[in-house]
Motif scaffolding. Structure first.
Motif, PDB file in Angstrom:
ATOM      1  N   ILE A 232     -10.295  -3.650 -12.283  1.00  0.00           N
ATOM      2  CA  ILE A 232      -9.940  -2.713 -13.357  1.00  0.00           C
ATOM      3  C   ILE A 232      -8.485  -2.913 -13.786  1.00  0.00           C
ATOM      4  CG2 ILE A 232      -9.641  -0.268 -13.922  1.00  0.00           C
ATOM      5  CD1 ILE A 232     -12.002   0.235 -11.901  1.00  0.00           C
ATOM      6  N   GLY A 233      -7.583  -3.052 -12.792  1.00  0.00           N
ATOM      7  CA  GLY A 233      -6.169  -3.260 -13.099  1.00  0.00           C
ATOM      8  C   GLY A 233      -5.930  -4.535 -13.890  1.00  0.00           C
ATOM      9  N   THR A 234      -6.644  -5.610 -13.518  1.00  0.00           N
ATOM     10  CA  THR A 234      -6.491  -6.898 -14.202  1.00  0.00           C
ATOM     11  C   THR A 234      -6.966  -6.805 -15.648  1.00  0.00           C
ATOM     12  OG1 THR A 234      -6.875  -8.027 -12.096  1.00  0.00           O
ATOM     13  CG2 THR A 234      -7.074  -9.357 -14.093  1.00  0.00           C
ATOM     14  N   SER A 235      -8.067  -6.057 -15.866  1.00  0.00           N
ATOM     15  CA  SER A 235      -8.620  -5.967 -17.226  1.00  0.00           C
ATOM     16  C   SER A 235      -7.657  -5.246 -18.175  1.00  0.00           C
ATOM     17  CB  SER A 235      -9.967  -5.249 -17.209  1.00  0.00           C
ATOM     18  OG  SER A 235      -9.804  -3.875 -16.929  1.00  0.00           O
ATOM     19  N   PHE A 236      -6.843  -4.336 -17.623  1.00  0.00           N
ATOM     20  CA  PHE A 236      -5.872  -3.611 -18.457  1.00  0.00           C
ATOM     21  C   PHE A 236      -4.477  -4.246 -18.396  1.00  0.00           C
ATOM     22  CE2 PHE A 236      -9.066  -0.273 -17.770  1.00  0.00           C
ATOM     23  CZ  PHE A 236      -9.276   0.118 -19.084  1.00  0.00           C
ATOM     24  N   LYS A 237      -4.418  -5.443 -17.800  1.00  0.00           N
ATOM     25  CA  LYS A 237      -3.173  -6.211 -17.678  1.00  0.00           C
ATOM     26  C   LYS A 237      -2.087  -5.418 -16.957  1.00  0.00           C
ATOM     27  CE  LYS A 237      -3.858  -9.228 -21.684  1.00  0.00           C
ATOM     28  NZ  LYS A 237      -3.300  -9.721 -22.943  1.00  0.00           N
ATOM     29  N   GLN A 238      -2.503  -4.633 -15.991  1.00  0.00           N
ATOM     30  CA  GLN A 238      -1.549  -3.856 -15.209  1.00  0.00           C
ATOM     31  C   GLN A 238      -1.164  -4.625 -13.956  1.00  0.00           C
ATOM     32  OE1 GLN A 238      -0.242  -0.799 -16.180  1.00  0.00           O
ATOM     33  NE2 GLN A 238      -1.303  -1.334 -18.066  1.00  0.00           N
ATOM     34  N   TYR A 239       0.105  -4.513 -13.542  1.00  0.00           N
ATOM     35  CA  TYR A 239       0.546  -5.116 -12.288  1.00  0.00           C
ATOM     36  C   TYR A 239      -0.135  -4.376 -11.138  1.00  0.00           C
ATOM     37  CZ  TYR A 239       3.408  -5.939  -8.174  1.00  0.00           C
ATOM     38  OH  TYR A 239       3.828  -6.232  -6.901  1.00  0.00           O
ATOM     39  N   VAL A 240      -0.799  -5.126 -10.268  1.00  0.00           N
ATOM     40  CA  VAL A 240      -1.549  -4.527  -9.167  1.00  0.00           C
ATOM     41  C   VAL A 240      -0.723  -4.636  -7.885  1.00  0.00           C
ATOM     42  CG1 VAL A 240      -3.695  -4.567  -7.847  1.00  0.00           C
ATOM     43  CG2 VAL A 240      -3.734  -5.128 -10.277  1.00  0.00           C
ATOM     44  N   ASN A 241      -0.165  -3.528  -7.436  1.00  0.00           N
ATOM     45  CA  ASN A 241       0.556  -3.498  -6.167  1.00  0.00           C
ATOM     46  C   ASN A 241      -0.465  -3.379  -5.044  1.00  0.00           C
ATOM     47  OD1 ASN A 241       1.783  -2.075  -3.783  1.00  0.00           O
ATOM     48  ND2 ASN A 241       3.630  -2.425  -4.985  1.00  0.00           N
ATOM     49  N   ILE A 242      -0.484  -4.363  -4.161  1.00  0.00           N
ATOM     50  CA  ILE A 242      -1.539  -4.443  -3.154  1.00  0.00           C
ATOM     51  C   ILE A 242      -1.500  -3.266  -2.185  1.00  0.00           C
ATOM     52  CG2 ILE A 242      -0.260  -5.890  -1.508  1.00  0.00           C
ATOM     53  CD1 ILE A 242      -4.006  -6.202  -2.437  1.00  0.00           C
ATOM     54  N   TYR A 243      -0.298  -2.768  -1.865  1.00  0.00           N
ATOM     55  CA  TYR A 243      -0.206  -1.615  -0.948  1.00  0.00           C
ATOM     56  C   TYR A 243      -0.762  -0.351  -1.610  1.00  0.00           C
ATOM     57  CZ  TYR A 243       2.714  -4.531   2.042  1.00  0.00           C
ATOM     58  OH  TYR A 243       3.176  -5.538   2.847  1.00  0.00           O
ATOM     59  N   ASN A 244      -0.505  -0.191  -2.907  1.00  0.00           N
ATOM     60  CA  ASN A 244      -1.084   0.936  -3.641  1.00  0.00           C
ATOM     61  C   ASN A 244      -2.607   0.831  -3.687  1.00  0.00           C
ATOM     62  OD1 ASN A 244       1.363   2.099  -4.137  1.00  0.00           O
ATOM     63  ND2 ASN A 244       1.549   1.356  -6.235  1.00  0.00           N
ATOM     64  N   THR A 245      -3.090  -0.395  -3.871  1.00  0.00           N
ATOM     65  CA  THR A 245      -4.534  -0.616  -3.915  1.00  0.00           C
ATOM     66  C   THR A 245      -5.179  -0.245  -2.582  1.00  0.00           C
ATOM     67  OG1 THR A 245      -4.192  -2.432  -5.479  1.00  0.00           O
ATOM     68  CG2 THR A 245      -6.328  -2.331  -4.405  1.00  0.00           C
ATOM     69  N   ILE A 246      -4.558  -0.671  -1.485  1.00  0.00           N
ATOM     70  CA  ILE A 246      -5.069  -0.348  -0.147  1.00  0.00           C
ATOM     71  C   ILE A 246      -5.083   1.168   0.066  1.00  0.00           C
ATOM     72  CG2 ILE A 246      -4.595  -0.524   2.342  1.00  0.00           C
ATOM     73  CD1 ILE A 246      -3.385  -3.301   1.743  1.00  0.00           C
ATOM     74  N   ALA A 247      -3.959   1.817  -0.264  1.00  0.00           N
ATOM     75  CA  ALA A 247      -3.849   3.268  -0.063  1.00  0.00           C
ATOM     76  C   ALA A 247      -4.858   4.026  -0.930  1.00  0.00           C
ATOM     77  CB  ALA A 247      -2.429   3.726  -0.378  1.00  0.00           C
ATOM     78  N   ALA A 248      -5.009   3.605  -2.182  1.00  0.00           N
ATOM     79  CA  ALA A 248      -5.938   4.282  -3.094  1.00  0.00           C
ATOM     80  C   ALA A 248      -7.383   4.113  -2.632  1.00  0.00           C
ATOM     81  CB  ALA A 248      -5.769   3.726  -4.507  1.00  0.00           C
ATOM     82  N   SER A 249      -7.728   2.920  -2.164  1.00  0.00           N
ATOM     83  CA  SER A 249      -9.100   2.692  -1.691  1.00  0.00           C
ATOM     84  C   SER A 249      -9.398   3.538  -0.454  1.00  0.00           C
ATOM     85  CB  SER A 249      -9.327   1.206  -1.398  1.00  0.00           C
ATOM     86  OG  SER A 249      -8.562   0.771  -0.287  1.00  0.00           O
ATOM     87  N   ALA A 250      -8.423   3.627   0.467  1.00  0.00           N
ATOM     88  CA  ALA A 250      -8.602   4.455   1.666  1.00  0.00           C
ATOM     89  C   ALA A 250      -8.775   5.918   1.294  1.00  0.00           C
ATOM     90  CB  ALA A 250      -7.420   4.281   2.613  1.00  0.00           C
ATOM     91  N   LEU A 251      -7.913   6.403   0.376  1.00  0.00           N
ATOM     92  CA  LEU A 251      -7.976   7.803  -0.055  1.00  0.00           C
ATOM     93  C   LEU A 251      -9.330   8.119  -0.692  1.00  0.00           C
ATOM     94  CD1 LEU A 251      -6.637  10.567  -0.585  1.00  0.00           C
ATOM     95  CD2 LEU A 251      -5.763   9.624  -2.726  1.00  0.00           C
ATOM     96  N   LEU A 252      -9.800   7.224  -1.554  1.00  0.00           N
ATOM     97  CA  LEU A 252     -11.075   7.442  -2.246  1.00  0.00           C
ATOM     98  C   LEU A 252     -12.233   7.515  -1.246  1.00  0.00           C
ATOM     99  CD1 LEU A 252     -12.601   7.695  -4.938  1.00  0.00           C
ATOM    100  CD2 LEU A 252     -12.778   5.204  -4.984  1.00  0.00           C
ATOM    101  N   LEU A 253     -12.266   6.586  -0.284  1.00  0.00           N
ATOM    102  CA  LEU A 253     -13.343   6.574   0.705  1.00  0.00           C
ATOM    103  C   LEU A 253     -13.317   7.820   1.585  1.00  0.00           C
ATOM    104  CD1 LEU A 253     -13.292   2.816   1.810  1.00  0.00           C
ATOM    105  CD2 LEU A 253     -14.965   3.943   0.343  1.00  0.00           C
TER     106      LEU A 253
END
Length: 322
Positions: A232-253
């Motif tokens: 999703i981040g790539t499709s909107f040309k947003q910089y994807v911070n990997i630590y934010n991605t990890i934290a967000a995925s954990a929070l969502l689950l």
């Protein structure tokens, strides 16, 4: 204290044991003293193995007469607490059904999409069964490709475990990553500005279909959620911070299922990924070689060392070995 007549819907693929079929069921009704009680909750049921019980599948509804028993706590200090393990999966009772005490009353009544995925999963089992010879080889293929681990025998598990390669047998982030890369390449024609959002939607759907197909283990859910954010981040040309991605995925689950944090696979998966991201560049930079093959070998070795360092405390705590 008495036998109950219960109506159960199977909500997962049955697991074949030596003398029984193990099913996780949603209890729809309990019939007692000519009264019908509508219920909610899950029940772990062992059904005597025979030609009929071996054909049970996801979505089937059966009725049986049995005792519903509480799960016993461990009797030895520091023993694995199976009661707590099941409690974290919202299962508090268990039952046994002998061949003469149950009958099938309805088939294919579960979720349509999940049912189709389970049918596809069973088709893939048959393909592996047809083309791969040898029980150990089949068991490994089932585990690596589709996430079915119940056919692995103790000696095989111990061999992989003591060599530190047990994660190879678990469908995890590696597998989801391969699926993501394959479909990302196949959908190259959707890379233009107008269709990038469509591409990311298709990628996310395919990743989650694969996650459900392989059993939706914590490590697969982690990887599927992370790759969804990346797509999703790539499709909107947003910089994807990997630590934010990890934290967000954990929070969502955890928001979806708070008990997932108790899963050893969830804990190991996140620790391993954080360890690889944080430690691998530092370990890799300790050695430098101009030889391409040696450089790639060292890069992969650095990944393995990083994951081992990060998961070392949990390995000692849960498995008492390094």
């Amino acid at each position: 204290k008495e036998e109950n007549l219960i109506k159960i819907q199977i909500i997962d693929n049955p697991i074949a044991k030596e003398n029984s079929q193990k099913i996780t069921g949603k209890v729809i009704e309990v019939l007692e003293n000519d009264k019908t009680y509508h219920t909610t909750g899950k029940l772990l049921v062992y059904i005597q193995k025979d030609s009929i019980s071996e054909k049970l599948k996801y979505g089937d509804v059966l009725i049986g007469k049995t005792f519903i028993n509480s799960i016993e706590p461990p009797r030895n200090p520091f023993e694995f607490n199976y009661k707590d393990y099941l409690k974290f999966h919202n299962i508090f009772q268990t039952a046994y059904l002998s061949s003469e005490n149950w009958k099938l009353i309805k088939q294919d009544s579960g979720n349509f999409i999940v049912g189709k995925l389970f049918k596809l999963r069973n088709y893939l089992y048959n393909v592996i069964d047809k083309y791969i010879a040898g029980n150990n080889e089949k068991a490994i293929a089932y585990a690596i490709l589709i996430g079915k681990k119940d056919l692995l025998d103790y000696e095989l598990i111990r061999a992989y475990s003591t060599s530190g390669a047990m994660h190879v047998l678990a469908v995890s982030g590696l597998h989801v990553g391969i699926v993501y890369l394959i479909f990302n390449s196949l959908l190259f024609f959707l890379n233009n500005r107008k269709t990038k959002v469509l591409k990311s939607i298709i990628l996310v759907l395919l990743i989650w279909l694969y996650a459900i197909l392989t059993g939706a283990s914590p490590s697969v859910l982690r990887a599927a959620t992370m790759f969804s954010f990346i797509a999703i981040g790539t499709s909107f040309k947003q910089y994807v911070n990997i630590y934010n991605t990890i934290a967000a995925s954990a929070l969502l689950l955890i928001l979806v299922n708070p008990y997932i944090i108790t899963e050893v696979g969830f804990q190991l998966s996140y620790l391993a990924v954080i360890g690889i991201i944080f430690l691998q560049p530092k370990i890799y930079n300790l050695l430098y070689t101009e030889n391409y093959i040696l450089d790639k070998t060292w890069a992969i070795t650095a990944v393995s060392i990083s994951a081992q360092i990060a998961t070392f405390p949990l390995g000692i705590l849960y498995f008492h070995q390094f």
